[in-house]
Design a protein around this motif. Structure first.
Motif, PDB file in Angstrom:
ATOM      1  N   LEU A   1       1.029  -1.217  -0.058  1.00 10.55           N
ATOM      2  CA  LEU A   1       0.022   0.130  -0.023  1.00 10.55           C
ATOM      3  C   LEU A   1       0.736   1.220   0.209  1.00 10.55           C
ATOM      4  N   GLY A   2       2.049   1.109   0.696  1.00 13.38           N
ATOM      5  CA  GLY A   2       3.026   2.443   0.506  1.00 13.38           C
ATOM      6  C   GLY A   2       3.598   2.756  -0.693  1.00 13.38           C
ATOM      7  N   GLN A   3       3.528   1.878  -1.466  1.00 14.93           N
ATOM      8  CA  GLN A   3       4.064   2.042  -2.768  1.00 14.93           C
ATOM      9  C   GLN A   3       2.968   2.046  -4.121  1.00 14.93           C
ATOM     10  N   TRP A   4       1.736   1.783  -3.662  1.00 11.46           N
ATOM     11  CA  TRP A   4       0.595   1.329  -4.862  1.00 11.46           C
ATOM     12  C   TRP A   4       0.490   2.799  -5.611  1.00 11.46           C
ATOM     13  N   SER A   5       0.283   3.804  -4.960  1.00  9.24           N
ATOM     14  CA  SER A   5       0.148   5.040  -5.861  1.00  9.24           C
ATOM     15  C   SER A   5       1.229   5.632  -6.631  1.00  9.24           C
ATOM     16  N   LYS A   6       2.647   4.817  -6.316  1.00 11.28           N
ATOM     17  CA  LYS A   6       3.690   5.037  -7.136  1.00 11.28           C
ATOM     18  C   LYS A   6       3.637   4.342  -8.575  1.00 11.28           C
ATOM     19  N   LEU A   7       2.818   3.216  -8.388  1.00  9.69           N
ATOM     20  CA  LEU A   7       3.133   2.209  -9.551  1.00  9.69           C
ATOM     21  C   LEU A   7       1.836   2.684 -10.667  1.00  9.69           C
ATOM     22  N   PRO A   8       2.332   2.455 -11.726  1.00  8.96           N
ATOM     23  CA  PRO A   8       1.214   2.875 -13.127  1.00  8.96           C
ATOM     24  C   PRO A   8       0.211   2.011 -12.997  1.00  8.96           C
ATOM     25  N   ARG A   9      -0.948   2.322 -13.721  1.00 11.21           N
ATOM     26  CA  ARG A   9      -2.419   1.694 -13.611  1.00 11.21           C
ATOM     27  C   ARG A   9      -1.964   0.280 -14.234  1.00 11.21           C
ATOM     28  N   ALA A  10      -1.323   0.369 -15.117  1.00 12.09           N
ATOM     29  CA  ALA A  10      -1.227  -1.196 -15.950  1.00 12.09           C
ATOM     30  C   ALA A  10      -0.347  -2.277 -14.942  1.00 12.09           C
ATOM     31  N   THR A  11       0.617  -1.645 -14.226  1.00 17.20           N
ATOM     32  CA  THR A  11       1.001  -2.466 -13.177  1.00 17.20           C
ATOM     33  C   THR A  11       0.045  -2.725 -12.118  1.00 17.20           C
ATOM     34  N   HIS A  12      -0.924  -1.972 -11.815  1.00 21.76           N
ATOM     35  CA  HIS A  12      -1.829  -2.417 -10.789  1.00 21.76           C
ATOM     36  C   HIS A  12      -2.823  -3.478 -11.248  1.00 21.76           C
ATOM     37  N   ASP A  13      -3.124  -3.480 -12.709  1.00 17.22           N
ATOM     38  CA  ASP A  13      -3.783  -4.462 -13.244  1.00 17.22           C
ATOM     39  C   ASP A  13      -3.091  -6.081 -13.181  1.00 17.22           C
ATOM     40  N   THR A  14      -1.848  -5.722 -13.444  1.00 19.31           N
ATOM     41  CA  THR A  14      -1.016  -7.050 -13.505  1.00 19.31           C
ATOM     42  C   THR A  14      -0.733  -7.658 -12.281  1.00 19.31           C
TER      43      THR A  14
END
Length: 384
Positions: free
Chosen positions: A87-100
């Motif tokens: 969660l601490g790094q979630w907002s720093k990752l791109p949306r495509a990475t979120h989906d993966t």
């Protein structure tokens, strides 16, 4: 002893330094170092991971090893570290990475062979879901969990309800219109052929009733779950899992206090279940006492419901003999309690207090005749 006037030196703990030049490519070795018996090795690995944890890319790196490492202990550790960092790094990752990441987590739920690792992946799913489901960024998750509850694999059904239990507050908040769907899934879980799945579903039901809004449709759905809740508790007791049966007590307490309408028509069944548990000498004192606690809660908050169901007199016919039951020398399941506290925990003490409570909450004509009918012969009995 040192010379007078001098102060003896004291040892200071030196801060553990991270490994020099370590990168995310060293993650497998660092995870294995966390398993080392040597405290210094573990400490250096922890310090290094703390530094590397500042890089958002640690999230996909940990997930990669969680899904691919051949050592179950390493996969387990990767999941534990990922839960702390994601969660601490979630907002720093791109949306495509979120989906993966979300896709890989769900794939792990289905394909991970080790139960402990699968549960740890479920913990990570719960973390991510609490940050994404309320914003509509993981609408596929409830549907995925629903599918898992229908899986022929016990492990899939079990972990689905584990996640539901941790996410009910989040999901109910955004799925009010689908409450009936949740209720249907949970009812199926409480009727599952596997006791393990039934207990997991019972935990999910506890979370569900704790987050009800009290709308009529919700009340109707939860009302339909009550017989299954009692059946699951009985099955758990029969299987020797009294602790899991205690979940039913928590559900009933919550309904009595917050959603009594959901118990309409089921009060006799609830009382009969609790009496059945309280009268069973083979069960632990804790289990028997908690059953009486539920009835006490009902008598305190809903005494008219007991009167309408004509349960006061039958209850007293059970409670009075319990008051005179020989007390246990030692309370099963309770450690480090003094004599006064032990007395408070005895089934006999709780039963006597419940008799007093009924005398306060309902008219005397419903209580006094039953108590006198028991006390008269008891006083004349040669048995002290």
């Amino acid at each position: 002893m040192g010379p007078r006037g001098t102060v003896k030196a004291t040892k200071t703990t030196k801060a553990v330094q991270p490994a020099t030049g370590a990168t995310l490519e060293n993650l497998p070795e660092l995870l294995r170092a966390l398993l080392a018996a040597d405290n210094d090795v573990r400490g250096k690995a922890e310090a290094t991971l703390k530094v590397l944890g500042k890089d958002p890319l640690i999230v996909p790196a940990l997930l990669h090893h969680l899904r691919s490492d051949g050592d179950g202990q390493v996969r387990q550790l990767a999941a534990v570290v990922l839960k702390r960092r994601i969660l601490g790094q979630w907002s720093k990752l791109p949306r495509a990475t979120h989906d993966t990441i979300k896709d890989m987590l769900l794939d792990g739920i289905v394909k991970e062979p080790l139960g402990l690792v699968r549960r740890s992946i479920a913990d990570v799913v719960s973390k991510v879901a609490k940050a994404t489901v309320p914003m509509g960024h993981w609408n596929q998750l409830p549907e995925f969990l629903a599918q898992c509850t229908q899986s022929p694999e016990e492990a899939h059904r079990d972990v689905a309800f584990v996640i539901f239990a941790s996410l009910t507050e989040t999901i109910v908040a955004v799925m009010t219109q689908h409450f009936a769907t949740l209720g249907g899934l949970f009812q199926n879980g409480l009727s599952d052929a596997s006791l393990k799945v039934r207990v997991a579903a019972l935990k999910a039901v506890l979370a569900l009733v704790s987050n009800m809004t009290g709308e009529a449709t919700e009340i109707s759905i939860v009302k339909g779950l009550v017989p299954h809740i009692l059946a699951t508790a009985r099955n758990a007791v029969a299987a020797g899992e009294e602790e899991n049966a205690g979940l039913a007590y928590e559900v009933l307490d919550e309904l009595i206090e917050s959603q009594p309408a959901a118990l309409a028509g089921h009060i006799p069944d609830v009382v009969h279940f609790c009496v059945e548990m309280a009268q069973a000498p083979s069960l632990s004192t804790v289990t028997r006492r908690r059953a009486l606690d539920v009835v006490s809660f009902l008598a305190r908050h809903r005494p008219k419901a007991l009167l309408r169901a004509k349960l006061v007199q039958p209850l007293l016919r059970v409670l009075c003999p319990l008051c005179g039951e020989p007390k246990e020398a030692e309370l099963a399941g309770e450690d480090d309690v003094d004599a006064d506290a032990e007395e408070e925990m005895q089934v006999q003490t709780v039963a006597a207090r419940l008799v007093d409570l009924l005398a306060l909450k309902v008219p005397a004509k419903h209580v006094l005749p039953e108590v006198l009918a028991f006390a008269g012969p008891a006083i004349l009995s040669p048995d002290p």
